[in-house]
Design a protein around this motif. Structure first.
Motif, PDB file in Angstrom:
ATOM      1  N   PRO A  12       1.985 -11.559  -3.175  1.00 50.93           N
ATOM      2  CA  PRO A  12       2.208 -10.321  -2.852  1.00 50.93           C
ATOM      3  C   PRO A  12       2.693 -10.002  -1.458  1.00 50.93           C
ATOM      4  CG  PRO A  12      -0.184 -10.825  -3.756  1.00 50.93           C
ATOM      5  CD  PRO A  12       0.562 -12.007  -3.380  1.00 50.93           C
ATOM      6  N   LEU A  13       3.595  -9.039  -1.446  1.00 49.39           N
ATOM      7  CA  LEU A  13       4.182  -8.517  -0.418  1.00 49.39           C
ATOM      8  C   LEU A  13       3.374  -7.438   0.253  1.00 49.39           C
ATOM      9  CD1 LEU A  13       7.791  -8.523  -1.203  1.00 49.39           C
ATOM     10  CD2 LEU A  13       7.092  -9.963   0.579  1.00 49.39           C
ATOM     11  N   ALA A  14       3.102  -7.180   1.729  1.00 48.56           N
ATOM     12  CA  ALA A  14       2.237  -6.226   2.319  1.00 48.56           C
ATOM     13  C   ALA A  14       2.973  -4.975   1.819  1.00 48.56           C
ATOM     14  CB  ALA A  14       2.146  -6.522   3.751  1.00 48.56           C
ATOM     15  N   GLY A  15       2.150  -3.911   1.402  1.00 43.54           N
ATOM     16  CA  GLY A  15       2.693  -2.572   1.067  1.00 43.54           C
ATOM     17  C   GLY A  15       3.691  -2.645  -0.180  1.00 43.54           C
ATOM     18  N   LEU A  16       3.685  -3.462  -0.844  1.00 45.09           N
ATOM     19  CA  LEU A  16       4.328  -3.521  -2.125  1.00 45.09           C
ATOM     20  C   LEU A  16       4.120  -2.104  -3.095  1.00 45.09           C
ATOM     21  CD1 LEU A  16       6.753  -4.858  -3.738  1.00 45.09           C
ATOM     22  CD2 LEU A  16       4.923  -5.904  -5.046  1.00 45.09           C
ATOM     23  N   VAL A  17       4.979  -1.551  -3.492  1.00 44.18           N
ATOM     24  CA  VAL A  17       4.901  -0.468  -4.451  1.00 44.18           C
ATOM     25  C   VAL A  17       5.305  -0.853  -5.968  1.00 44.18           C
ATOM     26  CG1 VAL A  17       5.765   1.767  -4.932  1.00 44.18           C
ATOM     27  CG2 VAL A  17       5.327   1.249  -2.496  1.00 44.18           C
ATOM     28  N   LYS A  18       6.691  -1.393  -5.897  1.00 42.82           N
ATOM     29  CA  LYS A  18       7.190  -2.149  -7.059  1.00 42.82           C
ATOM     30  C   LYS A  18       8.390  -2.929  -6.778  1.00 42.82           C
ATOM     31  CE  LYS A  18      10.121   1.970  -7.782  1.00 42.82           C
ATOM     32  NZ  LYS A  18      10.490   3.138  -8.772  1.00 42.82           N
ATOM     33  N   THR A  19       8.916  -3.514  -8.012  1.00 43.98           N
ATOM     34  CA  THR A  19       9.763  -4.582  -7.812  1.00 43.98           C
ATOM     35  C   THR A  19      10.663  -4.123  -8.846  1.00 43.98           C
ATOM     36  OG1 THR A  19       8.527  -6.261  -6.858  1.00 43.98           O
ATOM     37  CG2 THR A  19      10.504  -6.875  -8.072  1.00 43.98           C
ATOM     38  N   VAL A  20      11.970  -4.034  -8.559  1.00 41.93           N
ATOM     39  CA  VAL A  20      13.101  -3.395  -9.579  1.00 41.93           C
ATOM     40  C   VAL A  20      14.221  -4.043  -9.605  1.00 41.93           C
ATOM     41  CG1 VAL A  20      12.019  -1.260  -9.256  1.00 41.93           C
ATOM     42  CG2 VAL A  20      13.998  -1.604  -8.018  1.00 41.93           C
ATOM     43  N   GLN A  21      14.986  -4.118 -10.838  1.00 44.07           N
ATOM     44  CA  GLN A  21      16.255  -4.808 -10.900  1.00 44.07           C
ATOM     45  C   GLN A  21      17.211  -3.616 -11.738  1.00 44.07           C
ATOM     46  OE1 GLN A  21      15.064  -8.150 -13.130  1.00 44.07           O
ATOM     47  NE2 GLN A  21      15.443  -9.623 -11.340  1.00 44.07           N
ATOM     48  N   THR A  22      18.343  -3.821 -11.631  1.00 41.64           N
ATOM     49  CA  THR A  22      19.076  -2.885 -12.431  1.00 41.64           C
ATOM     50  C   THR A  22      20.426  -3.406 -12.359  1.00 41.64           C
ATOM     51  OG1 THR A  22      20.482  -0.868 -11.998  1.00 41.64           O
ATOM     52  CG2 THR A  22      20.024  -1.758  -9.890  1.00 41.64           C
ATOM     53  N   PRO A  23      21.058  -3.194 -13.687  1.00 42.36           N
ATOM     54  CA  PRO A  23      22.458  -3.806 -13.987  1.00 42.36           C
ATOM     55  C   PRO A  23      23.572  -3.593 -12.975  1.00 42.36           C
ATOM     56  CG  PRO A  23      21.608  -2.675 -15.887  1.00 42.36           C
ATOM     57  CD  PRO A  23      20.694  -2.171 -14.899  1.00 42.36           C
TER      58      PRO A  23
END
Length: 380
Positions: free
Chosen positions: A28-39
């Motif tokens: 876990p990264l401190a303060g993580l909100v979300k992890t995202v990817q995009t084309p």
């Protein structure tokens, strides 16, 4: 743009293994909100975090000419093989190779946090440097738009600042930088160390082309902004010939650069392994030479650095730049910052600074001398 939430418990890029982006569950990264990817950013994963602080104190042992930095991103899609900041990614349990290029941490609240810190009564309005670790104008900035809020917070608080970048996204913020220059002293630096388009494509594949960065220098100068150039790294046997150096400095002079500083490749741990792997693939005949030149350290030999300094200073002089700006002291990691890339000497406080000191947000109207093209080499 389509952004997709990713499960942190799922491996990223499962089809890749050795030397590939992290395939184990991410810590876990401190303060993580979300992890995202995009084309639109194929192969890159963004980890959006809420940061508790924005200002970073530079260690007192550092030789850098500033005390504070702000880094809105960690990791960099520019993917420069030689990037000295690669090892910093290991602090996040990422590797300094492909992960540094593809796992980018985004401090989505950095501007608001910075503004709160800058308006604290304890803040002394020291110079703040941007772009000292990873590039604030890497491609992700086109999506996240963090820099406008950062620039405005610095200017409104009366804090002088400088930024260093390879990113042509900077053009978007030229009006903001012009306005900021009415309130505080600012410095601008563009990183450009080679003109060979093919070499640049292989060693810094995610960056705008050398031609595009030359155009960026001219746009900054046409806007009345100072612009020094960090010509680093100079690569032994690849970009250190008299012809290469003379062509580079002539192009920088023609673009209107206010100053230039050059230095040899620096191979700190984390970067060294990644660079040597690239060298073995692209220029295998040079591997032995580099091993002898660098030995087991991060710096090229003293003899090479002194030889390069002479070539650099001669090429600079031929193209209207001063001969100063190259450091031989092995304790230094970079050459001196060139003219225009750092804020000017401290002057009388502007109205904005006086108001900020009193704890009042203000917008000063005093115009600071941002330099003119006459201050640098004549554009040919």
């Amino acid at each position: 743009m389509r952004w997709t939430n990713q499960q942190l418990s799922q491996p990223l890029f499962p089809e890749l293994s050795v030397g590939a982006p992290t395939t184990q569950p991410l810590l876990p990264l401190a303060g993580l909100v979300k992890t995202v990817q995009t084309p639109d950013f194929a192969g890159i994963t963004f980890h959006e975090v809420l940061s508790k602080s924005a200002l970073n104190k530079v260690p007192v042992t550092s030789t850098m000419p500033f005390e504070w930095t702000v880094n809105p991103y960690r990791g960099c899609s520019h993917a420069c093989v030689y990037c000295f900041a690669r090892k910093s990614h290991t602090y996040l349990d990422f590797d300094p190779g492909v992960d540094f290029d593809s796992q980018v941490v985004v401090k989505i609240n950095v501007a608001s946090v910075l503004r709160k810190e800058l308006f604290k009564p304890s803040w002394q309005r020291h110079h703040v440097a941007l772009g000292t670790n990873t590039d604030p104008y890497q491609r992700a900035e086109g999506r996240y738009k963090l820099m406008p809020g950062i620039i405005e917070a610095l200017a409104d608080s009366g804090t002088p600042f400088s930024l260093l970048t390879k990113g042509t996204l900077l053009v978007r913020d030229i009006p903001l930088l012009q306005a900021a220059g009415q309130q505080v002293s600012i410095g601008m630096g563009i990183s450009l160390a080679m003109l060979d388009e093919d070499l640049a494509h292989t060693i810094e594949p995610g960056t705008p082309s050398p031609k595009a960065r030359l155009a960026l220098i001219s746009k900054l100068r046409d806007a009345g902004l100072p612009c020094g150039v960090m010509a680093m790294p100079i690569l032994p046997w690849l970009t250190d010939s008299d012809e290469s150096l003379d062509s580079l400095f002539a192009a920088l002079a023609h673009a209107g650069a206010t100053g230039v500083s050059a230095g040899a490749l620096y191979l700190r741990p984390g970067t060294r392994e990644w660079f040597m792997s690239w060298l073995a693939r692209e220029h295998p005949s040079l591997v032995g030479r580099y091993q002898r030149l660098y030995g087991s350290g991060a710096y090229a030999s003293k003899e090479y650095r002194e030889w390069l300094a002479g070539r650099v200073n001669e090429a600079k002089a031929r193209n209207g730049f001063t001969a100063q700006g190259f450091i031989h002291d092995p304790r230094q990691e970079e050459g001196q910052y060139p003219a225009g890339s750092m804020p000017f000497e401290k002057a009388e406080p502007t109205p904005a600074q006086r108001l900020a000191t009193a704890g009042i947000r203000g917008g000063g109207s005093t115009t600071l001398d941002l330099g003119s093209k006459k201050a640098g080499p004549t554009r040919r």
